[in-house]
Write an enzyme that holds these catalytic residues in place. Structure first.
Site, PDB file in Angstrom:
ATOM      1  N   LYS A 123      78.683  85.649 105.757  1.00  0.00           N
ATOM      2  CA  LYS A 123      77.620  84.849 105.148  1.00  0.00           C
ATOM      3  C   LYS A 123      78.092  83.414 105.088  1.00  0.00           C
ATOM      4  O   LYS A 123      79.062  83.106 104.431  1.00  0.00           O
ATOM      5  CB  LYS A 123      77.386  85.341 103.717  1.00  0.00           C
ATOM      6  CG  LYS A 123      76.085  86.063 103.505  1.00  0.00           C
ATOM      7  CD  LYS A 123      76.105  86.806 102.201  1.00  0.00           C
ATOM      8  CE  LYS A 123      75.397  86.267 101.045  1.00  0.00           C
ATOM      9  NZ  LYS A 123      75.379  87.030  99.849  1.00  0.00           N
ATOM     10  N   ASP A 157      69.406  90.282  90.356  1.00  0.00           N
ATOM     11  CA  ASP A 157      68.563  90.145  91.541  1.00  0.00           C
ATOM     12  C   ASP A 157      68.504  91.452  92.318  1.00  0.00           C
ATOM     13  O   ASP A 157      68.724  91.484  93.525  1.00  0.00           O
ATOM     14  CB  ASP A 157      69.081  88.992  92.418  1.00  0.00           C
ATOM     15  CG  ASP A 157      68.000  88.469  93.361  1.00  0.00           C
ATOM     16  OD1 ASP A 157      66.813  88.783  93.153  1.00  0.00           O
ATOM     17  OD2 ASP A 157      68.351  87.748  94.318  1.00  0.00           O
TER      18      ASP A 157
END
Ligand SMILES: *[C@@H]1O[C@H](CO)[C@@H](O)[C@H](O)[C@H]1NC(C)=O
Ligand SMILES: *[C@@H]1O[C@H](CO)[C@@H](O)[C@H](O)[C@H]1NC(C)=O
Ligand SMILES: *[C@@H]1O[C@H](CO)[C@@H](O)[C@H](O)[C@H]1NC(C)=O
Ligand SMILES: *[C@@H]1O[C@H](CO)[C@@H](O)[C@H](O)[C@H]1NC(C)=O
Ligand SMILES: *[C@@H]1O[C@H](CO)[C@@H](O)[C@H](O)[C@H]1NC(C)=O
Ligand SMILES: *[C@@H]1O[C@H](CO)[C@@H](O)[C@H](O)[C@H]1NC(C)=O
Ligand SMILES: *[C@@H]1O[C@H](CO)[C@@H](O)[C@H](O)[C@H]1NC(C)=O
Ligand SMILES: *[C@@H]1O[C@H](CO)[C@@H](O)[C@H](O)[C@H]1NC(C)=O
Length: 809
Positions: free
Chosen positions: A497, A601
């Site tokens: 990422k 989340d």
């Protein structure tokens, strides 16, 4: 079996959450170090400090030097010829005050070096100015979480050594630095700060005793230096010193300061408006101080007040202005007159290189006076990354939104419809100011990158793995930037990422994720393999999850929703197992760690599947860890639309139950194979949670399930599954089950699907909860290994002991 169920409940209830009330604080006796000295130096004063010898720290890479003339603290220094330093034991977690004293003699002026503390780079390429005639003291406030605080000195390339004369490092009182404060921009905007102050590092720029003398460390309750304000006054004649108040300020009153916030001398002296020289008609003006600050940086500003002016309570009411545009009335909340108190701000500087702070009376003032006792200005360092996550809905709301969820939600719906891809954060900027110092939230997060140096992967290795970030290897574009598939030298597949400079997630989230993930090892949580922060990169390297996100297997993504309908490949059994796996991961986050973690989340794109469809929870960038009790407030709401706990949005109270709510939405997503929010559908169907609940009320759940599952779900299983989702989605967080209960219910649902087949209702014992810390000592003794031969094994817990460290020790 049932007993185990109740065990979970009990362990949740009995878990001792630490409360936010401040424990009693005494000035710590540790750590005060006279570097390079063979004896200790005692400094008497309010705190009676002894700086002890550091000879026990002697190592191959350091030696002590002394000046033939100077004696005492600055007569000796420790010199580091290679990256090396101090490891100080920390009995308490919290924000630490770290002071580094530099007073070079002979060739020490040639030193140029970096200093890292608790993993933060606090001094970079630093050298002491050649002309100093007094010791330079660099002061930092930084979060420490873990058994020790490491302060490392790293000679810069152009220099062959680093040095230090003395070090102070001690924990500050709880809540000494608030989580956040009123946030002021040079344009005069303000809102409730979204800056996570207690997560970053603050370095002291100015500390001013207005109207009083210089205060030296020996005369301060926390060994600080305070300078007089005269040189900072914009127009000298506008202010005059007040007579020193002879009776001490009244510390420790409700809403007031403690002696550790500022010593009596700060509060006993002040400057007020100088109205002697001006005509009565000209009696309204402001006093302005100008402080030199870095351009375009963010500062923590604390203003100290103590009303030693007024004869009566509340008679001197005035405003404070920052940059002449933002104004806030200063009102003492304590009923006692001489109560010392302070007000905090987070301020973005403008490009001028100055920050101006003014006090002045409002036009309706009776006493027509204003005063100021003290100023502290600290720069927030290591806190770049102002940009918010892309493609992930971040909602930041100020106090005005409060209970108006309906309005709020519809605003978001509109925004969501207008711009479903690149949403800008929604900010409320024109709310009334609140005195944040009374109402700051106290969730303590912790960052300790130092613990994770062993996870550092060289950029070269990552470039190799991803073929220099070849777009062909891109497998996604998330909230954090781009995600690449890659393969390390040893063949291990990884997901990389990479944050896009400028628009990625902030350094805070980056650090949070490293800190959290490196501590956590669990079968149902995605493992962090390493990270890279070379050349300002913010790269996280995870185990590669072969089968991608849960969502991909449920329905096609937004872009091609019109082209194909749901295309699920997962059987009902697989889906149940996936839900159970994710629930286990989440349950572990909530209860399996010394400090509970709230994910914040949870959604179907943050549940990933490995090659065997085993579910793992991912993406901890928004997570909050720390001691959280039910009453804790957060000042910003983060999460993804459609999954957001309405109670959390409404009350700003963040609890594990917010995750439970989001998980409930995921359960419906799995069952119905449709997005949490689908704005192409009729209004009453748009929001999956609402739609699902309304169908359940009408006992028509089976009508909205994924057509591919029709006839494949045992009706009792469906009922149990629906019940579980319904409980998760209850309005009142306290009515929602814990993840332990959810897990139990899902296991029960699975057993109903297969009557006669024995099921296990307890947590499986195969979890590999290997604490990262436990593996650490071994790692640090490892020699540096060449990148190409170092091997990273993705599967076993030995992954971490195999990871190389590129920092030579
Ligand atoms: C803090 O000090 C007060 C008295 O100064 C005492 O009553 C109280 O018990 C102390 N609290 C703790 C947690 O030690
Ligand atoms: C500091 O030391 C002096 C002299 O040794 C003593 O009188 C004083 O009480 C001490 N102060 C504190 C706070 O311990
Ligand atoms: C350190 O500072 C010197 C000049 O003082 C500069 O030449 C050098 O490039 C700097 N190094 C880094 C890594 O910034
Ligand atoms: C040292 O030199 C710098 C400029 O190089 C100057 O700004 C500073 O005032 C000087 N300090 C002293 C103590 O002379
Ligand atoms: C320290 O405080 C005392 C009074 O408490 C004062 O007499 C003394 O001058 C102060 N020392 C300095 C260096 O300011
Ligand atoms: C303070 O700063 C603001 C904004 O930069 C400016 O408008 C104002 O004139 C300044 N005030 C003084 C006294 O310098
Ligand atoms: C003080 O400064 C503020 C902000 O610049 C301004 O609005 C106000 O009128 C000033 N007050 C007086 C009395 O001049
Ligand atoms: C002081 O005045 C403010 C408003 O001007 C008011 O809110 C506050 O209650 C007053 N405090 C006292 C103790 O009278």
């Amino acid at each position: 079996m049932a007993n185990l169920h109740s065990y979970f409940i009990f362990s949740l209830i009995l878990l001792p959450y630490s409360m936010s009330s401040s424990p009693n604080y005494t000035f710590p006796q540790k750590h005060f170090i006279d570097c390079g000295s063979h004896s200790s130096v005692s400094v008497s004063g309010i705190t009676n400090t002894t700086f002890s010898s550091d000879t026990k720290y002697d190592s191959r890479h350091s030696h002590s030097v002394n000046d033939p003339v100077l004696s005492g603290l600055y007569g000796t220094a420790r010199v580091f010829s290679k990256s090396s330093g101090y490891e100080l034991s920390t009995e308490e977690n919290g924000v630490y005050m770290v002071r580094l004293h530099f007073f070079p003699f002979s060739n020490l002026f040639d030193a140029k070096f970096d200093v890292l503390a608790s993993g933060f780079l606090i001094l970079s390429n630093y050298s002491v100015p050649k002309n100093v005639t007094y010791p330079v003291i660099k002061e930092f406030l930084l979060p420490v979480n873990g058994p020790n605080l490491k302060i490392d000195f790293r000679p810069s390339q152009e220099s062959s050594f680093a040095f230090v004369n003395a070090i102070e490092a001690y924990v500050t009182p709880q809540d000494f630095i608030p989580e956040s404060a009123s946030y002021v921009t040079p344009q005069g905007n303000s809102n409730i700060a979204k800056k996570a102050l207690s997560l970053g590092v603050l370095t002291v720029i100015h500390r001013i005793n207005v109207g009083g003398p210089k205060i030296i460390p020996e005369n301060d309750t926390m060994r600080r230096n305070w300078l007089p304000d005269d040189d900072y006054l914009y127009i000298k004649d506008t202010a005059k010193k007040l007579a020193t108040y002879t009776y001490g300020p009244k510390y420790d009153l409700e809403g007031g300061s403690t002696q550790f916030d500022a010593p009596p001398f700060v509060y006993k002296t002040a400057k007020e408006m100088n109205r002697d020289d001006v005509t009565p008609s000209n009696n309204f003006f402001n006093i302005t101080w100008l402080f030199g600050v870095n351009k375009d940086a963010t500062f923590f500003v604390r203003l100290h007040f103590c009303d030693i002016v007024s004869k009566r309570r509340n008679s001197t009411v005035f405003n404070v202005y920052i940059y002449g545009l933002f104004g806030q009335p200063i009102v003492q909340s304590s009923p006692e007159l001489v109560t010392p108190f302070y007000v905090d701000f987070v301020v973005d500087s403008d490009g001028s290189g100055f920050m101006n702070i003014s006090v002045g009376p409002p036009s309706d003032s009776v006493d027509r006076n204003a005063f100021l006792n003290g100023v502290e200005i600290m720069e927030l360092i290591n806190a770049k990354g102002k940009g918010q996550a892309k493609n992930r809905l971040l909602i930041i709301i100020g106090s005005t939104v409060g209970g108006v969820v309906l309005v709020f939600v519809s605003v978001v719906v509109i925004l969501f419809c207008l711009k479903s891809r690149k949403l800008k954060p929604v900010e409320s900027v024109d709310g009334p100011m609140v005195n944040v110092y009374a109402g700051s939230s106290t969730i303590r997060s912790s960052t300790n990158l130092e613990m994770n140096l062993g996870l550092k992967i060289p950029l070269a290795e990552i470039s190799y793995a991803t073929h220099n970030f070849d777009p062909k290897f891109m497998i996604g574009e998330g909230g954090f930037g781009k995600v690449y598939k890659g393969s390390l030298h040893n063949g291990v597949k990884v997901a990389v990422k990479r944050s896009e400079p400028g628009d990625g997630q902030g350094i805070m989230e980056f650090q949070t994720e490293i800190m959290l993930l490196s501590k956590i090892r669990h079968q149902h949580l995605v493992s962090l393999i390493g990270y890279c922060d070379e050349r300002n990169e913010m790269i996280l390297v995870y185990e590669f999850m072969e089968k991608g996100t849960l969502r991909e297997h449920l329905y096609s993504s937004k872009e091609d929703v019109s082209k194909s309908s749901s295309r699920s490949e997962l059987s009902w059994d697989q889906r149940l197992q996936i839900c159970i796996g994710a629930a286990k991961g989440l349950h572990y986050l909530h209860t399996g760690l010394s400090e509970p973690i709230i994910h914040r989340d949870i959604k179907s794109t943050n549940i990933l599947l490995d090659e065997f469809y085993v579910a793992k929870v991912a993406d901890f960038g928004l997570s909050k860890s720390g001691s959280i009790d039910e009453t804790h407030m957060v000042t910003d709401v983060k999460g993804s639309f459609g999954y957001l706990d309405p109670e959390y949005v409404n009350t700003m109270q963040l609890t594990q139950k917010s995750d439970v709510y989001s998980f409930g939405v995921v359960l419906l997503e799995v069952l119905c194979a449709r997005p949490a929010v689908d704005n192409l559908l009729p209004r009453n169907q748009m929001n999956l949670a609402e739609w699902g609940l309304s169908r359940m009320k009408k006992k028509q759940l089976e009508k909205i399930i994924d057509p591919l599952l029709a006839g494949k779900i045992n009706p009792t299983t469906l009922r149990k599954f629906g019940e579980t989702a319904e409980k998760c989605l209850r309005e009142d967080g306290s009515d929602r089950p814990s993840m332990a209960d959810v897990l139990w219910d899902l296991n029960y649902a699975l057993s109903l699907q297969h009557p006669g087949k024995p099921q296990e209702f307890h947590e499986d014992s195969t979890n590999t909860d290997v604490s990262w810390q436990m593996a650490l000592p071994g790692i640090h003794r490892l020699p540096s290994i060449d990148v190409s031969t170092s091997c990273v094994r993705a599967s076993e817990s030995e992954v971490f002991s195999q990871l190389k460290i590129d920092e030579a020790r």
